[in-house]
Design an enzyme around this catalytic site. Structure first.
Site, PDB file in Angstrom:
ATOM      1  N   HIS A   1      21.479  30.472  19.439  1.00 48.00           N
ATOM      2  CA  HIS A   1      21.147  30.647  20.862  1.00 48.00           C
ATOM      3  C   HIS A   1      22.252  31.350  21.640  1.00 48.00           C
ATOM      4  O   HIS A   1      22.024  31.786  22.764  1.00 48.00           O
ATOM      5  CB  HIS A   1      20.874  29.291  21.499  1.00 48.00           C
ATOM      6  N   ASP A   2      23.447  31.450  21.061  1.00 44.42           N
ATOM      7  CA  ASP A   2      24.580  32.080  21.740  1.00 44.42           C
ATOM      8  C   ASP A   2      24.870  33.486  21.223  1.00 44.42           C
ATOM      9  O   ASP A   2      25.864  34.099  21.639  1.00 44.42           O
ATOM     10  CB  ASP A   2      25.843  31.235  21.554  1.00 44.42           C
TER      11      ASP A   2
ATOM     12  N   ASP B   1      28.958  20.655  20.329  1.00 43.78           N
ATOM     13  CA  ASP B   1      29.214  21.861  21.107  1.00 43.78           C
ATOM     14  C   ASP B   1      30.676  22.005  21.507  1.00 43.78           C
ATOM     15  O   ASP B   1      31.299  21.034  21.971  1.00 43.78           O
ATOM     16  CB  ASP B   1      28.338  21.815  22.371  1.00 43.78           C
TER      17      ASP B   1
ATOM     18  N   ASP C   1      21.950  18.050  20.585  1.00 41.39           N
ATOM     19  CA  ASP C   1      23.186  18.762  20.905  1.00 41.39           C
ATOM     20  C   ASP C   1      24.131  17.787  21.591  1.00 41.39           C
ATOM     21  O   ASP C   1      23.740  17.118  22.554  1.00 41.39           O
ATOM     22  CB  ASP C   1      22.881  19.936  21.844  1.00 41.39           C
TER      23      ASP C   1
ATOM     24  N   GLU D   1      30.658  23.024  16.179  1.00 38.73           N
ATOM     25  CA  GLU D   1      30.878  24.403  16.624  1.00 38.73           C
ATOM     26  C   GLU D   1      32.391  24.585  16.725  1.00 38.73           C
ATOM     27  O   GLU D   1      33.010  24.246  17.729  1.00 38.73           O
ATOM     28  CB  GLU D   1      30.210  24.649  17.986  1.00 38.73           C
TER      29      GLU D   1
END
Length: 555
Positions: free
Chosen positions: A328-329, A199, A98, A256
């Site tokens: 995960h979000d 991210d 990440d 993202e």
């Protein structure tokens, strides 16, 4: 489209803290990931994305990095990571890290130096501004609620944090900061990392100078995205980063990126784009309310279909999107997109096939392959996620009862996806022999990998079939590169599309409701490639789809 090494691959996201704990401290670790590489290979995975494992105080579960060059002791050591990279390579698996570079931790050395001398060299690594009339420099609200500005001690200075106050935003306008970031990226690529998931990257460009916006809630603050919508020039930063890092290593990168404009898509994922791919979030943002989670609207089956097809249309001829139903979000996809009360193994398999066989790069989030569902926590005290706790308070402040507020956050909490992976029906679902950092979902005795591995009709085995089908040499060109042509749009709660290749076409069709639906086939099919039921009911050119039946047909 120029073919790339990653086009026919399948990716899997691991949230290390919740994947597999090997030392009994209740927290998943890198040795746990190493121990499950053979499982991932058996499933058919090629690329593994690890959520942050860097050194961090964990104000936001590792997305607040205090040292980009160190592994957090909770997860293990740099030697453990190197072993993971080496063992993955033996199995032809690729590791993604990440990349969190919009912000760092307030415990990072750079920020600590900035606090000592806010107007000095390191102060310019961040956005530090004078207050205005005794208040914050502007009225933007952070993603986690409250002002995006935090006062520095008793001075009149404030620093910007679009996320948690322990996550100060890095100043990308400063070329020294950008070079530090590029050096770090190259350091990891040299270690053998195959690439990055990137991210919150659209936040790196701010609309300067900072100013106020029309408040959108009673707190007098405005959504920080209003500022981001004004910014210009983010692509200059992204292409500079690509040229200085990723391009040199033929790295796979997935951004993202939210709410990109169609005219910008080529800059993101075109042949000369700044990333290999970006996630398609059209379904996850659908129905979202500026007021908060409590006011979000549902995503109906027809809404879901439209989101998918709109994304496919805008990406056609440009590049590859990365397709998800959860991460995960987000809450669990089967709990979000299958109407309440209708979730079943058949429905889970149908949703899997419909998203997985779209054009683009399919990502599977840990536990998705066994159909893990949202968590029925009984108290707000059981939640760990800072977004959930903030949204609970927002709901209370807007007149909801404690129970109503709890129901609202249950549907959308990030902890739905962060509870431990359910390996078996032993204590703590086989995740740990200690006390799990987050409670295990109560449904683990019935939803776990051990049971599903032994059941050839399970959700797990259906995912294996899906992956094998996409990789099948006979159909791969069509399922990887074939155009998506929506079909049967006049029918409600039915999602169907053709994948048109050079020499064949494949129909993916799913009945998105419990009642049967009859369809007219335009022409006879040659072969059934996948079916989540044992049988197919057909009369002539008519096909009767059972509730939540999905078929993949070769024409």
């Amino acid at each position: 489209m120029k073919k790339q090494w990653w086009h026919d691959k399948v990716a899997y996201q691991i949230y290390p803290k919740s994947f597999r704990d090997t030392n009994g401290d209740g927290i998943g670790d890198l040795r746990g990931v190493i121990s499950k590489l053979d499982y991932l290979k058996e499933l058919g995975i090629d690329i593994i994305w690890l959520s942050p494992i860097y050194q961090s105080p964990f104000a936001d579960q590792g997305y607040d990095i205090s040292d980009y060059y160190e592994i957090d002791p909770r997860f293990g050591t740099m030697e453990d990571l190197q072993e993971l990279i080496d063992e993955a390579k033996k199995r032809n698996l690729y590791i993604l890290l990440d990349l969190v570079v919009n912000h760092c931790s307030d415990e990072h050395e750079w920020f600590q130096k900035a606090l000592k001398d806010p107007k000095g060299e390191y102060g310019d690594y961040f956005y530090i501004r004078e207050g205005k009339d005794g208040k914050e420099p502007s009225n933007i609200r952070s993603y986690f609620g409250g002002s995006a500005w935090e006062q520095i001690g008793d001075t009149g200075l404030y620093y910007l944090h679009l996320f948690h106050k322990k996550q100060p935003d890095l100043n990308w306008e400063n070329p020294v900061v950008r070079k530090e970031i590029y050096d770090m990226i190259n350091w990891w690529l040299k270690k053998g990392i195959a690439g990055f998931r990137i991210d919150a990257i659209m936040n790196i460009k701010k609309a300067l100078p900072f100013h106020d916006y029309e408040p959108d809630r009673e707190d007098g603050l405005a959504d920080c995205r209003l500022m981001l919508n004004e910014n210009e020039g983010v692509m200059d930063f992204l292409k500079e980063m690509r040229d200085a890092t990723f391009q040199k290593y033929d790295a796979f990168t997935v951004g993202e990126v939210f709410n990109e404009k169609k005219e910008e898509l080529c800059d993101f994922i075109g042949e000369d784009g700044c990333f290999s791919s970006i996630f398609d979030f059209s379904q996850t943002v659908f129905g979202a309310s500026e007021k908060g989670w409590y006011d979000n609207g549902p995503v109906t089956p027809d809404d879901y279909r439209k989101c998918c097809f709109d994304s496919q249309e805008r990406a056609e001829g440009i590049g590859f999107l990365s397709n998800i139903i959860e991460n995960h979000d987000e809450p669990r996809g089967v709990s979000r997109y299958i109407p309440e009360g209708e979730c079943s193994d058949a429905a889970k398999k149908m949703l899997a096939a419909l998203y997985f066989l779209l054009k683009g790069m399919p990502f599977i989030y840990q536990g998705q392959e066994i159909g893990m569902e949202n968590v029925a926590f009984e108290s707000i005290d059981q939640y760990d996620d800072i977004s959930t706790l903030e949204e609970y308070q927002v709901a209370i402040e807007n007149g909801l009862t404690n129970q109503q507020a709890l129901e609202a956050v249950r549907r959308y909490s990030r902890d739905n996806a962060r509870v431990p992976f359910q390996w078996d029906d032993s204590e703590n679902a086989g995740f740990t022999k200690g006390m799990a950092w987050l409670p295990v979902s109560k449904d683990y005795p019935s939803i776990n990998l051990q049971h599903q591995s032994a059941d050839p009709d399970s959700v797990f085995h259906f995912y294996k079939k899906l992956i094998a089908l996409r990789k099948n040499e006979e159909y791969k060109d069509t399922l990887v590169y074939g155009q998506v042509i929506p079909a049967y749009l006049e029918m409600e709660r039915l999602m169907a599309y053709y994948r048109n290749g050079e020499h064949e076409k494949i129909l993916v069709i799913g009945n998105f409701k419990q009642d049967e639906q009859e369809i007219d086939l335009v022409e006879p099919y040659r072969k059934i490639l996948l079916n989540n039921y044992d049988t197919v009911i057909e009369t002539g050119k008519k096909l009767l789809l059972k509730g939540y039946q999905v078929l993949v047909l070769l024409f």
